[in-house]
Design an enzyme around this catalytic site. Sequence first.
Site, PDB file in Angstrom:
ATOM      1  N   ASP A  10       0.386  -1.023   0.009  1.00 12.75           N
ATOM      2  CA  ASP A  10      -0.202  -0.316  -0.428  1.00 12.75           C
ATOM      3  C   ASP A  10       0.816   1.304   0.006  1.00 12.75           C
ATOM      4  O   ASP A  10       1.914   1.330   1.015  1.00 12.75           O
ATOM      5  CB  ASP A  10      -1.293   0.169   1.851  1.00 12.75           C
ATOM      6  CG  ASP A  10      -1.978  -0.634   0.981  1.00 12.75           C
ATOM      7  OD1 ASP A  10      -2.725  -0.708   0.207  1.00 12.75           O
ATOM      8  OD2 ASP A  10      -2.862  -1.307   1.863  1.00 12.75           O
TER       9      ASP A  10
ATOM     10  N   GLU B 278       0.384  18.442   8.331  1.00 16.60           N
ATOM     11  CA  GLU B 278       0.058  19.237   7.659  1.00 16.60           C
ATOM     12  C   GLU B 278       1.242  20.804   8.202  1.00 16.60           C
ATOM     13  O   GLU B 278       2.100  21.109   8.159  1.00 16.60           O
ATOM     14  CB  GLU B 278      -0.695  19.770   7.056  1.00 16.60           C
ATOM     15  CG  GLU B 278      -1.315  18.672   6.100  1.00 16.60           C
ATOM     16  CD  GLU B 278      -2.297  17.425   6.984  1.00 16.60           C
ATOM     17  OE1 GLU B 278      -2.414  17.698   7.876  1.00 16.60           O
ATOM     18  OE2 GLU B 278      -2.580  16.990   6.027  1.00 16.60           O
TER      19      GLU B 278
ATOM     20  N   LYS C  72      -3.185  30.876   5.743  1.00 18.62           N
ATOM     21  CA  LYS C  72      -3.019  29.673   4.870  1.00 18.62           C
ATOM     22  C   LYS C  72      -3.722  28.624   4.793  1.00 18.62           C
ATOM     23  O   LYS C  72      -5.152  29.156   5.456  1.00 18.62           O
ATOM     24  CB  LYS C  72      -1.559  29.222   4.933  1.00 18.62           C
ATOM     25  CG  LYS C  72      -1.745  28.517   6.418  1.00 18.62           C
ATOM     26  CD  LYS C  72      -0.760  27.171   6.845  1.00 18.62           C
ATOM     27  CE  LYS C  72      -1.002  26.015   7.221  1.00 18.62           C
ATOM     28  NZ  LYS C  72      -2.175  26.635   8.477  1.00 18.62           N
TER      29      LYS C  72
ATOM     30  N   ASP D  55      -5.304  -4.165   6.223  1.00 21.19           N
ATOM     31  CA  ASP D  55      -5.971  -4.128   8.352  1.00 21.19           C
ATOM     32  C   ASP D  55      -7.619  -4.467   8.416  1.00 21.19           C
ATOM     33  O   ASP D  55      -8.560  -3.790   9.597  1.00 21.19           O
ATOM     34  CB  ASP D  55      -5.279  -2.831   9.028  1.00 21.19           C
ATOM     35  CG  ASP D  55      -5.980  -1.420   7.345  1.00 21.19           C
ATOM     36  OD1 ASP D  55      -6.205  -0.971   6.929  1.00 21.19           O
ATOM     37  OD2 ASP D  55      -5.444  -0.241   8.309  1.00 21.19           O
TER      38      ASP D  55
ATOM     39  N   ASP E  82      -9.557  -6.078   2.976  1.00 17.77           N
ATOM     40  CA  ASP E  82      -8.369  -6.638   2.880  1.00 17.77           C
ATOM     41  C   ASP E  82      -8.870  -8.351   2.765  1.00 17.77           C
ATOM     42  O   ASP E  82      -7.438  -9.614   2.348  1.00 17.77           O
ATOM     43  CB  ASP E  82      -7.730  -5.692   3.130  1.00 17.77           C
ATOM     44  CG  ASP E  82      -7.223  -4.604   2.781  1.00 17.77           C
ATOM     45  OD1 ASP E  82      -6.907  -4.056   1.879  1.00 17.77           O
ATOM     46  OD2 ASP E  82      -6.628  -3.541   3.851  1.00 17.77           O
TER      47      ASP E  82
END
Length: 704
Positions: A312, A353, A411, A538, A542
Site C-alpha cells: 500500500d 501538515e 493560509k 487491515d 482486505d
Amino acid sequence: MNLNNTLAALPLAFRKLNPRQMIHSPVMFTVLIGSVVCTAVSIQQLAIASDSAVFSIIVTVWLWLTVLFGNLSEAIAEGRGKAQADSLRAARTSVMARRRTRALVPAGASGAGQDVNDDGYEEERVPGTDLKVGDIVICEAGDLIPSDGDVIEGLASVDESAITGESAPVIRESGGDRSSVTGGTMVLSDRIVIRITAASGKTFLDRMISLVEGATRQKTPNEIALNVLLASLTIVFVVAVMTLAPMANFANALPTPVVLVALLVCLIPTTIGALVPAIGIAGMDRLIQRNVLATSGRAVETAGDITTLLLDKTGTITYGNRRAVAFIAADGVNQQLLVDSARLSSLADETPEGRSIVELAQKDGTPQDPTATLTPDVEVIEFSAVTRMSGLNLPVGHPANPGPTNLKVRKGAASAVEHYAKERGGSLPQELQDAVLKISGTGGTPLLVATHSGERAQILGVIHLADVVKPGMKERFAELRAMGIKTIMITGDNKITAAAIAAEAGVDDFVAEATPEDKLAVIKAEQEAGRLVAMTGDGTNDAPALAAADVGVAMNSGTSAAKEAANMVDLDSDPTKLIDIVGIGKQLLITRGSLTTFSVANDVAKYFAIVPALFAATFPGLGLLNIMGLSSPESAILSAVIFNALVIVALVPLALRGVKYRAVSAAKALSRNLLIFGLGGVIAPFIGIKLIDLLVSLIPTIGH
C-alpha cells in the site's frame, strides 16, 4: 546463547532423549541407537578386561554427548520461546466480565417475553473464561478486556503494551478498521461495547503463547523434504557400513562394533540433523522478536520464497500525512517574507501538515520560539470546513508585526485564499496560478499564503504539500529487485499522482485507483504466472486478498476478519515490516542451506581420518590417504567422533542467530554459500581433527 541459558536447557535436553521424541529426527535417532549398542559393547569389554575397553568407553561417551548436544540446540531455542511465553502468560489475567443480556419479563407475569426496561438490556458479571463467541460485554475506563472481540459501540483509548510492548495508547472504535480489541489489554478512557470473537483458550494471546512455546510447531514442507533427504542418506550409509563388515571379515580385518558405529556416525550428516529443529524454532523466534506473529513456520519459509510484494502506498511507501516540501514566492515577493508568513500562519496548527510547514520554515529561516509569538493578545483563526483557512491576527506592536495596523496572516486551500484576497482588494498572480495547477497535476496539494494589513490583501506565494516518500525506500526496493523480487504499489490515487510517487519510490509497477477487487485480481494474476505473493492489509475489505496471498500480513489495529484471513499479524501495525518479514524468511532458508552445505562438506575430512585407520594395516596402500598424519587408528577414529560432537556445539549460536542475510541474487548467494560453508566445511575438519588428535594421542592406550 550464554551459560545460564545453556544450563537451564540441559534438563529439557535430557528429557528429549526419550526414543519417542528422538524418532522424529532419523539421523539423531540412528546415533542414539548406535550409542546404546556401544554402551552394551563397552560394558561387555570392561567385564572381560579387554585392551580396547578404554577406547570403547571414550567413544561411547562422545556418542552420547553427540546426541545430547543435538537435543541441547533444540532445547536452547525452545527455552528462548518459553521465556517469551512466560512474559505473555503474565499478561493473561483472569478477569470478571460485564456480560450484557436481554432483560425479559418472566413467563406467567403480565407482558411475559417483553423487555423489562426501555433499552431491553441488563448486565451480569461472569468469569472471562465463561465467555462464548457472540457474547456482548461492556468495558469502561480501568477495565481489562476479557477476551478478543470487535467494538460495536463507542470509542475508547486502549493500552496494548502487554501485547505489543508499545506504551503509547491506541484508539479503538466501532464501525471502522480499528474496531478489533485483544484480551488482556486495558481500557484507559470512555466506554465501549464489545462482541466476543474468540472462545476461551483460543484467543490471540493463547495462540501467541502456544506458538512461541513451540507446542503447535509443525514441520514445514522444506523441513520435511530435508528430513527425507537426511533419512535417505542415513539409510545409504547404514547399508554401506553393514556391507563393509563381511568384506572386512573376508580380509581378516573385522572392526569392532564400536568402530563400525563410530564410522557410521561420522559418515551420516549429524551436524545438520542435530540443528534442523533449532533453525526452524529460531526463525519463528526472530519474527516474534520483531512483534510479528506467524500462524505457522510454513508462513515464515514462504516469506523467504516471495517473488512479488504488494505494498500500500499510504503508510508503507509514503508517510501517509502530507508534508510541506517547498515554498514558491510570487514575483517581486521576498522569499524570506513568504517563509516567515507561512510559519506564522501555522504556529497554532497542530495538524501534521501544519507542523511540517513550521519545520520546513525553520530549516529555511531563523528558528523562533512559538510561545514568544503566540502571546495572549494574538487571535488564533482555527481551520474550519467552511472557510478552509487558518492563521493569526497579530495586533499592532507585536514583535512579528512591524506595521502600524493589525496584521492578518492566512493560509489555506487555493480557492479559499484567492476568494479571501479578492474580497480585500487583492488578486492571484498568474505565476502562482500556474504553480497551483502544476502542483495539483502531480498529485500534490497547493496552499496559498496571504497577508492583510491595510486596504489591500496580498498573496505572497504557494506552499507545496506532498505525500512524502519515506527515506531509503528507493534503495530498499533496489535491493529487492537485485534479489529478483518484484514490487507493486497499490494506491487509490489517480494515475498521474501514482506514477509520480512510483517513479520517486522506485517500485517496479503500480495499480492506481485500486479497489479491494483490484488487489485480489493482481494477486491471482501474479500467482497464475507462477509467482509467490505477499501483501499487507487491515480492513475487512482486505480479507479476501489477505487470504489469497501466499503471505498475508494483517495489522493488529485492523479488524478481526483481516487477522483471521492473514497468516501473520504485525503487533506494531507497521506496514513497512513486510519487507523485514521477507528478509527473515530468506535468512531462515539461507541458514538451513548453509549449514546443510557445511555438514555434508565436513564429512569429506572424516573419510580421510577413519577409512585409512580401519584398513591401513591390511591394505598398506590406504596409508596414502592419511594426509593428516594422525597418530594411530584409535586416535584417528576418536578424534573424528569428538570433532563430530563439538562442531554441533560450535554451530548452535549460528543456527540461533542465523546466517547474515544480504540482498543479492540467488546465483550470488549460492556462490557465496559454496565458498564459505562448502569450502570451509572441507577445511575446518582437517584442522580440528588434527588438533584433537594431538591431545588424544597423549592417552597411553590410544596414542600408539
